[in-house]
Scaffold this active site. Structure first.
Site, short mmCIF file in Angstrom:
data_model
loop_
_atom_site.label_atom_id
_atom_site.label_comp_id
_atom_site.label_asym_id
_atom_site.label_seq_id
_atom_site.Cartn_x
_atom_site.Cartn_y
_atom_site.Cartn_z
N HIS A 77 9.40 6.36 8.99
CA HIS A 77 10.08 6.54 7.70
C HIS A 77 11.57 6.73 7.96
O HIS A 77 11.98 7.08 9.07
CB HIS A 77 9.50 7.75 6.95
CG HIS A 77 8.17 7.47 6.32
ND1 HIS A 77 7.92 7.67 5.00
CD2 HIS A 77 7.02 6.96 6.84
CE1 HIS A 77 6.67 7.32 4.72
NE2 HIS A 77 6.10 6.90 5.83
N HIS A 105 4.64 3.72 12.99
CA HIS A 105 4.86 3.76 11.53
C HIS A 105 5.97 4.78 11.28
O HIS A 105 5.77 5.98 11.47
CB HIS A 105 3.57 4.18 10.82
CG HIS A 105 3.71 4.32 9.34
ND1 HIS A 105 3.28 3.35 8.46
CD2 HIS A 105 4.22 5.32 8.58
CE1 HIS A 105 3.52 3.74 7.21
NE2 HIS A 105 4.10 4.95 7.26
N ARG A 114 0.83 -1.20 0.00
CA ARG A 114 0.00 0.00 0.00
C ARG A 114 0.87 1.25 0.00
O ARG A 114 0.98 1.95 -1.00
CB ARG A 114 -0.95 -0.02 1.21
CG ARG A 114 -2.11 1.00 1.11
CD ARG A 114 -1.73 2.42 1.43
NE ARG A 114 -1.16 2.60 2.74
CZ ARG A 114 -0.64 3.74 3.18
NH1 ARG A 114 -0.61 4.81 2.39
NH2 ARG A 114 -0.11 3.83 4.38
N ASP A 115 1.55 1.52 1.07
CA ASP A 115 2.34 2.74 1.19
C ASP A 115 3.46 2.76 0.16
O ASP A 115 3.82 3.81 -0.38
CB ASP A 115 2.91 2.84 2.60
CG ASP A 115 3.24 4.28 3.00
OD1 ASP A 115 3.06 5.18 2.17
OD2 ASP A 115 3.66 4.50 4.14
N CYS A 125 9.71 9.80 -0.15
CA CYS A 125 9.13 10.90 0.64
C CYS A 125 8.98 12.11 -0.27
O CYS A 125 9.97 12.67 -0.72
CB CYS A 125 10.02 11.24 1.83
SG CYS A 125 9.37 12.60 2.83
N ASN A 159 9.81 4.70 3.63
CA ASN A 159 9.54 3.81 4.76
C ASN A 159 10.78 3.05 5.20
O ASN A 159 11.65 2.70 4.40
CB ASN A 159 8.47 2.79 4.36
CG ASN A 159 7.13 3.44 4.10
OD1 ASN A 159 6.39 3.73 5.02
ND2 ASN A 159 6.83 3.67 2.84
#
Length: 307
Positions: free
Chosen positions: A211, A209, A16-17, A242, A251
């Site tokens: 990064h 979560h 997803r991300d 990003c 991530n």
């Protein structure tokens, strides 16, 4: 309990991300195959897709097909991201059983994402909670909990204040505090999680979560671990990027976390060799922006051994 018998849950968010950051559309069968490889490596929690406007995010236009395919993977807890109650309805209609709602602490960031103030999103979230069928699970992602690309560092008081009405809607939820920009530091991560857990002991669970934009992804995970957090999001091959720091990675890489926890004697249930093989396949996706260090380090070691 000793470290040798402790365990960690890693939630794979690459499908997803990570995938949503890739420009060229990834064919649906290819997405499903990559998810299957991650499942074969031992990953049992994944954020597999998101239900959003297909015109806004064409990469996620096949969300319903992904839900149907991942439902066939034994033992997989597949969560799907939903930004509004309307999209939550679409997710439930497609057969999703684990929602991952998202809203931002930063008003400017939330307005940019969903054209709502944070408190308007709180009301929308309450609608999602009310519509959940029996047996469904909820995950709440609180974006910009540490830093906002528009206004900078976010104070803990603002996060706790927004959590008040969210927890009032339901405490039977896993709440992920998200370092959206990768600008958090270990001291900030440690302090915010400690404050949140103290103030809301009734919450079912907490997650982080992170990064890796500034190279602190694993360090921030370890800071959260030190104050009792045991669920962490990560993306295979560091896939994600990003948008607020062009050229920087996104991530924290799943294989980096697995390597770290393996060497700490913390069980993840993930086969690192199989994971790295999957990561190499992901790294070959056209338009993929990748990160992480372990994958390259293991490849270099293999080349040296072969020589």
């Amino acid at each position: 309990m000793s470290d040798a018998v402790q365990s960690v849950t890693i939630v794979e968010v690459g499908p997803r991300d990570g995938f949503q950051s890739v420009g060229p559309f990834i064919p649906t069968p290819h997405k499903i195959a990559l998810i299957g490889r991650l499942h074969a490596a031992g990953l049992r929690r994944m954020e597999t897709t998101s239900f959003v406007s297909p015109s806004a995010l064409p990469q996620m236009a096949d969300a319903a097909e992904i839900v149907a395919a991942t439902d066939r993977l034994a033992g997989l807890d597949a969560q799907v991201l939903v930004p509004t109650a309307r999209h939550a309805e679409r997710a439930f209609a497609a057969g999703a059983t684990h929602l991952s709602a998202v809203l931002s602490v930063s008003e400017r960031h939330n307005m940019g994402n969903v054209r709502r103030t944070p408190m308007e999103s709180v009301a929308d979230y309450a609608q999602m909670v009310a519509m959940m069928p029996a047996g469904a699970a909820m995950r709440l992602n609180l974006a910009t909990a540490f830093d906002c690309p528009h206004v900078g560092r976010i104070g803990a008081d603002a996060v706790l204040a927004l959590l008040d009405p969210l927890v009032a809607a339901t405490a039977d939820v896993e709440i992920a505090l998200c370092d959206t920009t990768g600008r958090a530091d270990p001291a900030q991560v440690r302090a915010l999680f400690a404050a949140a857990r103290d103030r809301f002991p009734e919450v079912r669970g907490w997650a982080f979560h992170g990064h890796d934009t500034y190279g602190l992804g694993a360090a921030n995970v370890l800071a959260a671990w030190d104050v009792g957090i045991r669920v962490f999001d990560a993306s295979v091959a560091g896939l994600g990027g990003c948008p607020f720091a062009p050229g920087a990675t996104g991530n924290v890489a799943t294989e980096d976390l697995v390597w770290m926890f393996d060497h700490m004697g913390v069980a993840s249930g993930i086969d690192l060799d199989r994971l790295v093989d999957a990561a190499r396949a992901v790294a070959e996706l056209p338009g993929a922006q990748i990160g992480g260090r372990v994958r390259d380090a293991l490849a270099a070691r293999a080349r040296k051994a072969a020589a």
